[in-house]
Design a protein around this motif. Structure first.
Motif, mmCIF file in Angstrom:
data_model
loop_
_atom_site.group_PDB
_atom_site.id
_atom_site.type_symbol
_atom_site.label_atom_id
_atom_site.label_comp_id
_atom_site.label_asym_id
_atom_site.label_seq_id
_atom_site.Cartn_x
_atom_site.Cartn_y
_atom_site.Cartn_z
ATOM 1 N N GLN A 1 77.429 45.692 -83.846
ATOM 2 C CA GLN A 1 76.748 46.154 -82.641
ATOM 3 C C GLN A 1 75.644 45.183 -82.219
ATOM 4 O O GLN A 1 75.394 45.021 -81.023
ATOM 5 C CB GLN A 1 76.164 47.552 -82.866
ATOM 6 N N GLN A 2 75.000 44.551 -83.201
ATOM 7 C CA GLN A 2 73.990 43.551 -82.868
ATOM 8 C C GLN A 2 74.648 42.354 -82.181
ATOM 9 O O GLN A 2 74.108 41.791 -81.215
ATOM 10 C CB GLN A 2 73.255 43.092 -84.138
ATOM 11 N N LEU A 3 75.824 41.963 -82.685
ATOM 12 C CA LEU A 3 76.565 40.864 -82.065
ATOM 13 C C LEU A 3 76.996 41.251 -80.658
ATOM 14 O O LEU A 3 76.908 40.447 -79.724
ATOM 15 C CB LEU A 3 77.784 40.511 -82.918
ATOM 16 N N LYS A 4 77.453 42.492 -80.507
ATOM 17 C CA LYS A 4 77.860 42.989 -79.186
ATOM 18 C C LYS A 4 76.704 42.909 -78.208
ATOM 19 O O LYS A 4 76.865 42.472 -77.062
ATOM 20 C CB LYS A 4 78.352 44.428 -79.310
ATOM 21 N N GLN A 5 75.515 43.328 -78.645
ATOM 22 C CA GLN A 5 74.341 43.297 -77.779
ATOM 23 C C GLN A 5 73.996 41.865 -77.389
ATOM 24 O O GLN A 5 73.633 41.596 -76.232
ATOM 25 C CB GLN A 5 73.146 43.948 -78.481
ATOM 26 N N ALA A 6 74.106 40.932 -78.347
ATOM 27 C CA ALA A 6 73.816 39.525 -78.057
ATOM 28 C C ALA A 6 74.796 38.966 -77.026
ATOM 29 O O ALA A 6 74.410 38.193 -76.138
ATOM 30 C CB ALA A 6 73.882 38.706 -79.344
ATOM 31 N N VAL A 7 76.063 39.373 -77.131
ATOM 32 C CA VAL A 7 77.080 38.922 -76.171
ATOM 33 C C VAL A 7 76.767 39.458 -74.773
ATOM 34 O O VAL A 7 76.829 38.725 -73.775
ATOM 35 C CB VAL A 7 78.488 39.371 -76.617
ATOM 36 N N PHE B 1 72.640 37.519 -68.570
ATOM 37 C CA PHE B 1 71.605 36.585 -68.132
ATOM 38 C C PHE B 1 72.204 35.283 -67.590
ATOM 39 O O PHE B 1 71.619 34.659 -66.707
ATOM 40 C CB PHE B 1 70.630 36.299 -69.276
ATOM 41 N N THR B 2 73.360 34.883 -68.097
ATOM 42 C CA THR B 2 74.028 33.693 -67.553
ATOM 43 C C THR B 2 74.429 33.922 -66.104
ATOM 44 O O THR B 2 74.201 33.071 -65.233
ATOM 45 C CB THR B 2 75.271 33.344 -68.391
ATOM 46 N N VAL B 3 75.032 35.067 -65.836
ATOM 47 C CA VAL B 3 75.436 35.409 -64.465
ATOM 48 C C VAL B 3 74.223 35.438 -63.542
ATOM 49 O O VAL B 3 74.249 34.900 -62.423
ATOM 50 C CB VAL B 3 76.166 36.767 -64.436
ATOM 51 N N VAL B 4 73.137 36.047 -64.005
ATOM 52 C CA VAL B 4 71.939 36.162 -63.176
ATOM 53 C C VAL B 4 71.306 34.791 -62.922
ATOM 54 O O VAL B 4 70.885 34.484 -61.802
ATOM 55 C CB VAL B 4 70.924 37.126 -63.828
ATOM 56 N N ALA C 1 62.238 37.327 -72.536
ATOM 57 C CA ALA C 1 61.372 37.354 -73.714
ATOM 58 C C ALA C 1 61.483 38.680 -74.447
ATOM 59 O O ALA C 1 61.329 38.748 -75.670
ATOM 60 C CB ALA C 1 59.925 37.087 -73.308
ATOM 61 N N PHE C 2 61.771 39.755 -73.693
ATOM 62 C CA PHE C 2 61.933 41.079 -74.292
ATOM 63 C C PHE C 2 63.029 41.087 -75.354
ATOM 64 O O PHE C 2 62.925 41.764 -76.381
ATOM 65 C CB PHE C 2 62.251 42.093 -73.189
ATOM 66 N N PHE C 3 64.078 40.291 -75.134
ATOM 67 C CA PHE C 3 65.212 40.285 -76.050
ATOM 68 C C PHE C 3 64.993 39.378 -77.258
ATOM 69 O O PHE C 3 65.866 39.271 -78.120
ATOM 70 C CB PHE C 3 66.481 39.877 -75.291
ATOM 71 N N LEU C 4 63.829 38.717 -77.316
ATOM 72 C CA LEU C 4 63.478 37.928 -78.493
ATOM 73 C C LEU C 4 62.726 38.768 -79.528
ATOM 74 O O LEU C 4 62.472 38.298 -80.633
ATOM 75 C CB LEU C 4 62.620 36.727 -78.084
#
Length: 317
Positions: free
Chosen positions: A187-193, A199-202, A246-249
């Protein structure tokens, strides 16, 4: 021996008092700043609903949605932070609701910035078709799609929990955080994906709109033109996006400091929370609202006139 033990006890007591005072100061700072900026956000939202001039513009609809979304995420984040600090266990069903809603709002932020950038791009590059392409109804549709896309990451976590655990799990109590929805490392990997993809699209959307607006601004070559203003606005969108990222760090920094002393880890968590959630979410009214002459004027008048109906053309109460 007794005097040494007494000295140690006194020292530990003094350290405990200092730590307790530090925590109180931290909580007071969060509560004070949050209350102030939430008040400003709520006044701006009230202005939007009371003044028709804003409700008829897709630009303002998107801006107010950003304020509403940031306010919602901030309220939930501060509430959950206080629960964790005071070690208050919460019903997992209610916790799941708040975690999902807060996670959804967090993922909405980058997409809302992308939509706002596209709105400025259309206004500058296709001014004659702006009212047709970027209508208010389409702005609301974009907001709905944003919420739908933003719900996928945490919604998928809820689905995984429902398939792996009995329903009785949701009747239990626990410290309320995203951890209640994490059942395996995948699930952590899923969230990272999801984070990377979103963020790439944005970033692509914001970069494209910024380049196009810059090219248009060079054609106009007027410092105070709408194209120049839009260029600065989209640039501010990219700054907001960096703050959102930064929130996702947070999980990374907490992982690095997880084996330090409990008080050190608590301070790291506080700094993370303050710098990546409290401050960025309340920069929106300062970055966008106070740059807009109409909103700035109405904000000043509403604060001064006790929320009486204000004529958009008025300059005094």
């Amino acid at each position: 021996m007794n005097s040494s033990t007494g000295a140690n006890a006194t020292s530990l007591s003094a350290i405990s008092l200092i730590e307790h005072g530090t925590i109180q100061l931290q909580l007071a700072l969060i509560l004070g700043l949050s209350s102030f900026f939430l008040y400003i956000n709520m006044v701006m939202i009230l202005i939007f609903f009371k003044e028709p001039v804003y409700r008829d513009s897709s630009r303002y609809v998107l801006f107010i949605h950003m304020l509403f979304n940031d306010t919602l995420q901030s309220l939930i984040s501060v509430f959950l932070y206080f629960l964790v600090v005071f070690r208050i266990q919460f019903n997992i069903t209610l916790c799941t609701f708040f975690v999902h809603l807060g996670g959804n709002a967090a993922m909405n932020t980058p997409f809302n910035l992308a939509v706002m950038s596209l709105d400025r791009y259309i206004a500058i590059c296709f001014p004659l078709r702006y009212s047709e392409i970027s209508s208010v109804s389409r702005a609301y549709l974009a907001i709905g799609v944003t919420w739908l896309i933003g719900s996928v990451p945490s919604g998928s976590d809820i689905f995984i929990v429902l398939t792996k655990l009995p329903l009785s799990y949701f009747n239990q109590k626990a410290l309320c955080s995203r951890a209640v929805l994490i059942q395996n490392s995948d699930q952590q990997l899923k969230q990272a994906v999801f984070n990377g993809l979103y963020f790439t699209v944005v970033w692509i959307a914001i970069f494209y709109t910024y380049v196009q607006i810059v090219l248009q601004a060079r054609k106009v070559r007027a410092p105070g033109s709408q194209a120049s203003k839009a260029q600065k606005t989209v640039l501010l969108h990219s700054v907001q996006l960096l703050l959102s990222m930064a929130f996702f760090l947070n999980p990374l920094t907490e992982y690095i400091f997880q084996y330090t002393a409990p008080m050190v880890f608590a301070h790291v968590r506080y700094v993370n929370f303050f710098l990546t959630i409290v401050l960025p979410k309340f920069l929106s009214p300062l970055i966008y609202g106070l740059r807009d002459d109409n909103l700035k004027k109405h904000l000043r008048l509403y604060l001064k006139c006790n929320f009486n109906k204000v004529n958009p053309a008025a300059v005094h109460c």
